[in-house]
Design an enzyme around this catalytic site. Structure first.
Site, PDB file in Angstrom:
ATOM      1  CG  ASP A  17      -1.961  -1.174   1.092  1.00  0.00           C
ATOM      2  OD1 ASP A  17      -2.314  -1.549  -0.051  1.00  0.00           O
ATOM      3  OD2 ASP A  17      -2.383  -1.697   2.130  1.00  0.00           O
ATOM      4  CE  LYS A  39      -3.949  -6.511   0.411  1.00  0.00           C
ATOM      5  NZ  LYS A  39      -4.673  -5.329  -0.075  1.00  0.00           N
ATOM      6  CG  ASP A  66      -7.400  -6.524  -2.002  1.00  0.00           C
ATOM      7  OD1 ASP A  66      -8.541  -6.981  -2.242  1.00  0.00           O
ATOM      8  OD2 ASP A  66      -7.091  -6.005  -0.919  1.00  0.00           O
ATOM      9  N   PRO A  73     -22.895  -8.589 -12.943  1.00  0.00           N
ATOM     10  CG  PRO A  73     -24.423 -10.330 -12.591  1.00  0.00           C
ATOM     11  CD  PRO A  73     -24.324  -8.826 -12.620  1.00  0.00           C
ATOM     12  CB  THR A 130     -10.381  -6.573   8.910  1.00  0.00           C
ATOM     13  OG1 THR A 130      -9.632  -6.001   7.844  1.00  0.00           O
ATOM     14  CG2 THR A 130     -10.410  -8.053   8.759  1.00  0.00           C
TER      15      THR A 130
HETATM   16  O1  C5P Z   1      -1.797  -2.105   6.797  1.00  0.00           O
HETATM   17  P1  C5P Z   1      -2.717  -3.255   7.059  1.00  0.00           P
HETATM   18  O2  C5P Z   1      -2.010  -4.498   7.589  1.00  0.00           O
HETATM   19  O3  C5P Z   1      -3.928  -2.871   7.882  1.00  0.00           O
HETATM   20  O4  C5P Z   1      -3.244  -3.650   5.600  1.00  0.00           O
HETATM   21  C1  C5P Z   1      -4.271  -4.593   5.387  1.00  0.00           C
HETATM   22  C2  C5P Z   1      -4.512  -4.749   3.920  1.00  0.00           C
HETATM   23  O5  C5P Z   1      -5.543  -5.730   3.732  1.00  0.00           O
HETATM   24  C3  C5P Z   1      -4.985  -3.490   3.206  1.00  0.00           C
HETATM   25  O6  C5P Z   1      -4.394  -3.509   1.912  1.00  0.00           O
HETATM   26  C4  C5P Z   1      -6.489  -3.654   3.100  1.00  0.00           C
HETATM   27  O7  C5P Z   1      -7.017  -3.052   1.951  1.00  0.00           O
HETATM   28  C5  C5P Z   1      -6.635  -5.177   2.999  1.00  0.00           C
HETATM   29  N1  C5P Z   1      -7.909  -5.756   3.446  1.00  0.00           N
HETATM   30  C6  C5P Z   1      -8.441  -5.549   4.720  1.00  0.00           C
HETATM   31  N2  C5P Z   1      -9.639  -6.126   5.065  1.00  0.00           N
HETATM   32  C7  C5P Z   1     -10.287  -6.903   4.183  1.00  0.00           C
HETATM   33  C8  C5P Z   1      -9.765  -7.124   2.903  1.00  0.00           C
HETATM   34  C9  C5P Z   1      -8.545  -6.536   2.576  1.00  0.00           C
HETATM   35  O8  C5P Z   1      -7.806  -4.887   5.546  1.00  0.00           O
HETATM   36  N3  C5P Z   1     -11.405  -7.518   4.552  1.00  0.00           N
END
Ligand code: C5P
Length: 247
Positions: A17, A39, A66, A73, A130
């Site tokens: 990121d 990712k 991601d 669809p 999350t």
């Molecule tokens: O910096 P951090 O560890 O919080 O990054 C988590 C990564 O996972 C980010 O790129 C975020 O977009 C991704 N992500 C997430 N929750 C999800 C799916 C993807 O945090 N459910």
């Protein structure tokens, strides 16, 4: 690739990121000995596009694109075909696209890859982000607790034929029990001692593996560390320790 064949390194997914291909390349160079998959999310993809994805694939590491597709669809399947052409290992769609759209995408993608002689990427269904807490979920009209929402969405994805899910580590154990053959990827991972940032439902790498996660997505604890190589190596050894303990 089935989960039991994965090395510990393949289970560590670092979220690039960052704002530029140069910054991403630097992180890859520093951490690739500990990290099997990188990712690329919206921030980097919008800036650098598919060229960076191709470059990363050419480095011989796994790539997880991601983009969390959520659309009609026809659009989702068309995008998934383009993604397959890039040679990535994983990509994401929102489970809330609904069972029919997910099934059409899964089937259409398999057909396209067979025709083109491509290895189909694993389509991962995103359940509930999350970063969303119970209060946030209620605010957008999801009145159940996050866990029932995750299970509902995971069920839709499973019945559509998906065998990969993204969910917080706090839901991983329940999902593992419900869907033993699903590949579970968990973001929201924080090694002990690091801050939670904007993540609401967090867990340490070892606890997430014990809870049934197959692979962990970790961003800021590596990308913003003073020494990213050391941070990634530390997380890898925590994953190795957890895998050895759960044998
Ligand atoms: O910096 P951090 O560890 O919080 O990054 C988590 C990564 O996972 C980010 O790129 C975020 O977009 C991704 N992500 C997430 N929750 C999800 C799916 C993807 O945090 N459910």
């Amino acid at each position: 690739m089935t989960a039991h064949k994965l090395t510990a390194r393949d289970r560590l997914i670092v979220a690039l990121d960052v704002d530029s291909a140069a910054a991403a390349g630097e992180l890859v160079k520093l951490t690739a000995s500990a990290v099997g998959v990188f990712k690329i999310g919206l921030q980097l993809f919008v800036k650098e596009g598919p060229d960076l994805v191709r470059w990363l694939v050419d480095q011989g590491v796994g790539v997880f694109l991601d983009l969390k597709l959520h659309d009609i669809p026809n659009t989702i399947l068309a995008a998934a075909r383009q993604i397959a052409g890039l040679g990535v290992r994983y990509f994401t769609v929102h489970c809330s696209n609904g069972q029919q759209a997910l099934a059409a995408c899964q089937a259409g993608l398999a057909e396209f890859c067979a025709e083109q002689g491509l290895t189909p990427p694993t389509m991962l269904g995103v359940t509930v982000l999350t970063s969303l807490s119970d209060v946030d979920l209620h605010g957008i009209g999801m009145l159940g607790d996050p866990r029932s929402q995750v299970e509902l969405l995971a069920g839709q994805a499973y019945r559509a034929g998906l065998r990969g899910l993204v969910a917080s580590a706090q839901e991983a154990a329940a999902l593992r029990a419900l869907f033993p053959d699903v590949f579970i990827v968990t973001p929201g991972i924080r090694p002990s001692g690091s801050g939670r940032d904007d993540q609401a439902r967090i867990m340490t790498p070892a606890a997430a593996i014990h809870a049934g996660a197959d692979a962990l997505v970790i961003g800021r604890p590596v990308t913003r560390a003073g020494d990213p190589a050391r941070a990634a190596a530390g997380i890898l050894s925590e994953i190795e320790g957890a895998l050895a303990a759960s044998k």
